[in-house]
Motif scaffolding. Sequence first.
Motif, PDB file in Angstrom:
ATOM      1  N   CYS A  40       0.392  -1.561   0.406  1.00 34.89           N
ATOM      2  CA  CYS A  40       0.266   0.057  -0.278  1.00 34.89           C
ATOM      3  C   CYS A  40       0.476   1.350   0.019  1.00 34.89           C
ATOM      4  O   CYS A  40       0.426   2.567  -0.125  1.00 34.89           O
ATOM      5  N   LYS A  48      -2.763  -5.757   4.635  1.00 37.17           N
ATOM      6  CA  LYS A  48      -2.525  -6.247   3.188  1.00 37.17           C
ATOM      7  C   LYS A  48      -0.710  -6.322   3.215  1.00 37.17           C
ATOM      8  O   LYS A  48      -0.395  -6.991   1.268  1.00 37.17           O
ATOM      9  N   ALA A 145       0.472   1.474  -5.492  1.00 36.07           N
ATOM     10  CA  ALA A 145      -0.786   0.496  -4.331  1.00 36.07           C
ATOM     11  C   ALA A 145      -1.713  -0.818  -4.727  1.00 36.07           C
ATOM     12  O   ALA A 145      -1.926  -0.793  -5.958  1.00 36.07           O
ATOM     13  N   CYS A 149      -5.945  -0.251  -1.452  1.00 33.96           N
ATOM     14  CA  CYS A 149      -5.260   0.667   0.245  1.00 33.96           C
ATOM     15  C   CYS A 149      -6.093   1.611   0.626  1.00 33.96           C
ATOM     16  O   CYS A 149      -5.719   1.353   1.902  1.00 33.96           O
TER      17      CYS A 149
END
Length: 161
Positions: A40, A48, A145, A149
């Motif tokens: 991200c 993530k 990203a 995100c």
Amino acid sequence: MARQLVLFFALSLCVLPSLVSARLVGRPFHIKGRVYCDTCRCGFETKKTTYIPGARVRIECEDRTTLRLKYSVEGETDETGTYNILVEDDHQDQICYAALVSSPWPSCNTADPGRSRAHVVVTRNNGAISDLHFANSMGFLRNQAMSGCTELVKQLLQSDE
């Protein structure tokens, strides 16, 4: 008798630490840490985040005064993105750190300037008796990203309120 007992304890306090440290000299250090892909582009690990197998990491030690490189050794992360690099000798008067070298992922191979190095302690002269020393996680930035995100960042910002 009391004088002999005091002398014995004083001598023990002087000799025992040197015997313990002599046993530890010559054993290599294990420097352990993880390498991640900042999916991200947040500058830190998130839910993530993915960890990178096959990333190259280098342990370097520099002279504290001249900043000249005195020691260098490389290693690679395993399938969990974790490296465990053996460092020989005690580097007590040197500044040592783990540094990112390369990522095998073309979509995530730019080292995050704020997370590309981590200071490591490579001495036993600070009271540490373990051979295992940990470094902070280091990260590469994903080129773009991932989806989702923006929502993640919003959630993180809302949780601070």
